[in-house]
Design a protein around this motif. Structure first.
Motif, short mmCIF file in Angstrom:
data_model
loop_
_atom_site.label_atom_id
_atom_site.label_comp_id
_atom_site.label_asym_id
_atom_site.label_seq_id
_atom_site.Cartn_x
_atom_site.Cartn_y
_atom_site.Cartn_z
N TRP A 56 -33.74 -38.69 -35.03
CA TRP A 56 -32.80 -38.63 -35.25
C TRP A 56 -32.16 -36.87 -34.13
O TRP A 56 -33.12 -36.11 -34.91
N ARG A 75 -28.84 -34.46 -33.27
CA ARG A 75 -27.29 -34.70 -32.83
C ARG A 75 -27.18 -33.25 -32.25
O ARG A 75 -27.23 -32.14 -31.96
N TYR A 87 -24.51 -38.19 -32.74
CA TYR A 87 -25.95 -38.50 -32.88
C TYR A 87 -26.52 -39.10 -32.24
O TYR A 87 -26.08 -40.29 -32.09
N GLY A 96 -25.99 -42.41 -28.14
CA GLY A 96 -25.44 -41.56 -28.93
C GLY A 96 -24.76 -42.06 -28.64
O GLY A 96 -24.09 -43.20 -28.83
#
Length: 120
Positions: free
Chosen positions: A37, A39, A94, A113
């Motif tokens: 993950w 961001r 994200y 995303g």
């Protein structure tokens, strides 16, 4: 391999946030991959949040470790990011992505995303 993020587009400050990445075209338990993950806040660079290895072990950014959990559902071929609380600084796009094991050479597959806005 395709990755697709899903989750709420809006979150309130101090509330938890959960995002899911659904993977197709490859198993999240196969071989030695890290499922990540990341961001990107508006106007800023990418920030690594953490990943879960194909073995099931999770690793987290030191700055977010205290409120981050990454888990997986192997029956659905999904992995999930949970932040126990978010702040307005958590407003970002994200992404989920895959990293091959071994020497880090970058992410080889990305999701498109999902925008998360943290606001009351």
């Amino acid at each position: 391999v395709q990755l697709q993020e899903s989750g709420p587009g809006l979150a309130k400050p101090s509330q938890p946030l959960s995002l899911t990445c659904t993977v197709s075209g490859g198993s999240i338990t196969a071989n030695d991959y890290f499922w990540a993950w990341i961001r990107q806040p508006p106007g800023k660079g990418l920030e690594w949040i953490g990943y879960i290895r194909s073995s099931g072990t999770s690793y987290y950014s030191p700055s977010l470790r205290s409120r981050t959990s990454i888990s997986r559902d192997t029956s659905k071929n999904q992995f999930t990011l949970q932040l126990s609380s978010v702040t307005p600084e958590g407003t970002a796009v994200y992404y989920c992505a895959r990293v091959p094991g071994g020497a880090f050479l970058g992410y080889d597959y990305w999701g498109q995303g999902t925008q998360v806005t943290v606001s009351s």
